[in-house]
Design a protein around this motif. Structure first.
Motif, PDB file in Angstrom:
ATOM      1  N   ILE A  20     -25.272  61.017  -2.305  1.00  0.00           N
ATOM      2  CA  ILE A  20     -23.816  61.116  -2.430  1.00  0.00           C
ATOM      3  C   ILE A  20     -23.495  61.709  -3.802  1.00  0.00           C
ATOM      4  CG2 ILE A  20     -21.633  59.836  -2.561  1.00  0.00           C
ATOM      5  CD1 ILE A  20     -22.663  57.889  -0.576  1.00  0.00           C
ATOM      6  N   SER A  21     -22.694  62.767  -3.800  1.00  0.00           N
ATOM      7  CA  SER A  21     -22.382  63.422  -5.064  1.00  0.00           C
ATOM      8  C   SER A  21     -21.363  62.629  -5.883  1.00  0.00           C
ATOM      9  CB  SER A  21     -21.860  64.841  -4.811  1.00  0.00           C
ATOM     10  OG  SER A  21     -20.798  64.819  -3.881  1.00  0.00           O
ATOM     11  N   GLU A  22     -20.522  61.825  -5.189  1.00  0.00           N
ATOM     12  CA  GLU A  22     -19.537  61.003  -5.886  1.00  0.00           C
ATOM     13  C   GLU A  22     -20.152  59.641  -6.223  1.00  0.00           C
ATOM     14  OE1 GLU A  22     -16.441  62.080  -6.656  1.00  0.00           O
ATOM     15  OE2 GLU A  22     -16.968  64.023  -5.783  1.00  0.00           O
ATOM     16  N   PRO A  23     -19.788  59.021  -7.372  1.00  0.00           N
ATOM     17  CA  PRO A  23     -20.312  57.694  -7.687  1.00  0.00           C
ATOM     18  C   PRO A  23     -19.834  56.657  -6.672  1.00  0.00           C
ATOM     19  CG  PRO A  23     -18.668  58.388  -9.312  1.00  0.00           C
ATOM     20  CD  PRO A  23     -18.917  59.555  -8.414  1.00  0.00           C
ATOM     21  N   VAL A  24     -20.716  55.728  -6.332  1.00  0.00           N
ATOM     22  CA  VAL A  24     -20.406  54.699  -5.334  1.00  0.00           C
ATOM     23  C   VAL A  24     -20.598  53.319  -5.953  1.00  0.00           C
ATOM     24  CG1 VAL A  24     -21.170  53.651  -3.172  1.00  0.00           C
ATOM     25  CG2 VAL A  24     -20.998  56.118  -3.349  1.00  0.00           C
ATOM     26  N   ALA A  25     -19.607  52.446  -5.765  1.00  0.00           N
ATOM     27  CA  ALA A  25     -19.725  51.053  -6.206  1.00  0.00           C
ATOM     28  C   ALA A  25     -19.837  50.192  -4.955  1.00  0.00           C
ATOM     29  CB  ALA A  25     -18.487  50.651  -7.012  1.00  0.00           C
ATOM     30  N   LEU A  26     -20.878  49.371  -4.882  1.00  0.00           N
ATOM     31  CA  LEU A  26     -21.063  48.495  -3.722  1.00  0.00           C
ATOM     32  C   LEU A  26     -20.313  47.191  -3.927  1.00  0.00           C
ATOM     33  CD1 LEU A  26     -24.853  49.143  -3.120  1.00  0.00           C
ATOM     34  CD2 LEU A  26     -22.939  50.041  -1.806  1.00  0.00           C
ATOM     35  N   GLY A  27     -19.949  46.560  -2.801  1.00  0.00           N
ATOM     36  CA  GLY A  27     -19.167  45.335  -2.854  1.00  0.00           C
ATOM     37  C   GLY A  27     -19.983  44.121  -3.280  1.00  0.00           C
ATOM     38  N   GLU A  28     -19.274  43.080  -3.714  1.00  0.00           N
ATOM     39  CA  GLU A  28     -19.937  41.856  -4.172  1.00  0.00           C
ATOM     40  C   GLU A  28     -19.032  40.650  -3.916  1.00  0.00           C
ATOM     41  OE1 GLU A  28     -22.523  40.932  -8.043  1.00  0.00           O
ATOM     42  OE2 GLU A  28     -20.380  41.060  -8.496  1.00  0.00           O
ATOM     43  N   ILE A  29     -19.660  39.535  -3.553  1.00  0.00           N
ATOM     44  CA  ILE A  29     -18.959  38.250  -3.448  1.00  0.00           C
ATOM     45  C   ILE A  29     -19.582  37.317  -4.476  1.00  0.00           C
ATOM     46  CG2 ILE A  29     -18.444  36.263  -2.001  1.00  0.00           C
ATOM     47  CD1 ILE A  29     -18.618  38.053   0.444  1.00  0.00           C
ATOM     48  N   THR A  30     -18.761  36.792  -5.371  1.00  0.00           N
ATOM     49  CA  THR A  30     -19.267  35.891  -6.414  1.00  0.00           C
ATOM     50  C   THR A  30     -19.370  34.463  -5.876  1.00  0.00           C
ATOM     51  OG1 THR A  30     -17.060  35.391  -7.252  1.00  0.00           O
ATOM     52  CG2 THR A  30     -18.178  37.317  -8.187  1.00  0.00           C
TER      53      THR A  30
END
Length: 252
Positions: free
Chosen positions: A138-148
């Protein structure tokens, strides 16, 4: 990997940095046999959060099929609300996957779903490894989800159709694959492709592949032989000579 063209500037996306306080899990969601408590809690809490969003209308399904994959949470909404796409899948990932997540995303994308991967806080190493894999395609930065641990959800970036770059190392997963539960159907529509710069639907009718070319004003030709074998179609899909223009439509 087959690329579906999409206008990346107009993708509906939830703010990847916003943190949401999850409500109590939706107790109508049953824990599956062999399912870990952490996975069930994340899935049932995400469903409860989705159902609490004002104006969100449509189907929110749990453990349901897309192709022959089982999606943790699948949404088919009447419209996008608060950046949540009309068609999206939420995957709760508590451990390392024993199958290719990139291939799974590509298959879900092919059916028009934006895919959100969400990890519990204590699975940060698995989350980091998937992020590194996605950086390669993926050329765009990706942030993955998180549950604390205290129930805060950061949803991250949904991987939408068209975001995955072509990667010659990953072949198309049976681009003309018919799910097992649809094989009794006479007709199965694989969606539109650009073939020789002409938008063309490729469909299976009684087990044979046909092409229906667009001729203007939304009209198409009657089904005819595509003029290429499946291996030739695959080769041109991989090289980029042919590109996907729409999601799979499935049975009429």
């Amino acid at each position: 990997m087959v690329v579906q063209r999409v206008d990346l500037d107009n993708l509906e996306q939830v703010d990847e940095d916003t943190s949401y306080q999850l409500p109590e899990p939706d107790m109508s969601i049953r824990q599956q046999a062999g399912e870990g408590r952490t996975h069930w809690w994340g899935k049932a809490s995400v469903v409860a959060w989705l159902r609490s969003i004002d104006g969100l209308q449509g189907e929110i399904e749990v453990e349901t099929k897309v192709e022959d994959l089982i999606a943790d949470v699948k949404c088919t909404l009447e419209k996008s609300v608060d950046g949540i796409p009309k068609k999206c899948v939420f995957e709760i990932q508590t451990r390392e996957s024993n199958t290719s997540i990139l291939q799974r995303i590509e298959r879900l994308n092919r059916h028009g779903y934006t895919v959100f991967y969400i990890y519990p806080e204590n699975a940060s190493n698995h989350r980091r490894r998937l992020a590194e894999q996605l950086e390669d395609v993926i050329s765009e930065p990706v942030a993955l989800g998180e549950i604390t641990a205290d129930g805060k959800l950061t949803i991250g970036t949904g991987v939408a159709p068209g975001m995955l770059d072509r990667n010659p190392g990953i072949g198309p997963w049976k681009e003309f694959y018919i799910p097992t539960y649809e094989r009794s159907a006479t007709c199965y529509d694989f969606g539109d492709f650009s073939i020789d710069s002409v938008r063309t639907a490729l469909v299976s009718i009684d087990g044979y592949l046909y092409a229906m070319r667009e001729v203007g004003d939304g009209q198409r030709t009657l089904p005819i032989a595509p003029g290429l074998s499946k291996s030739e179609l695959y080769s041109q899909l991989m090289s980029g000579e042919i590109s996907r223009e729409s999601p799979v439509r499935g049975t009429p």
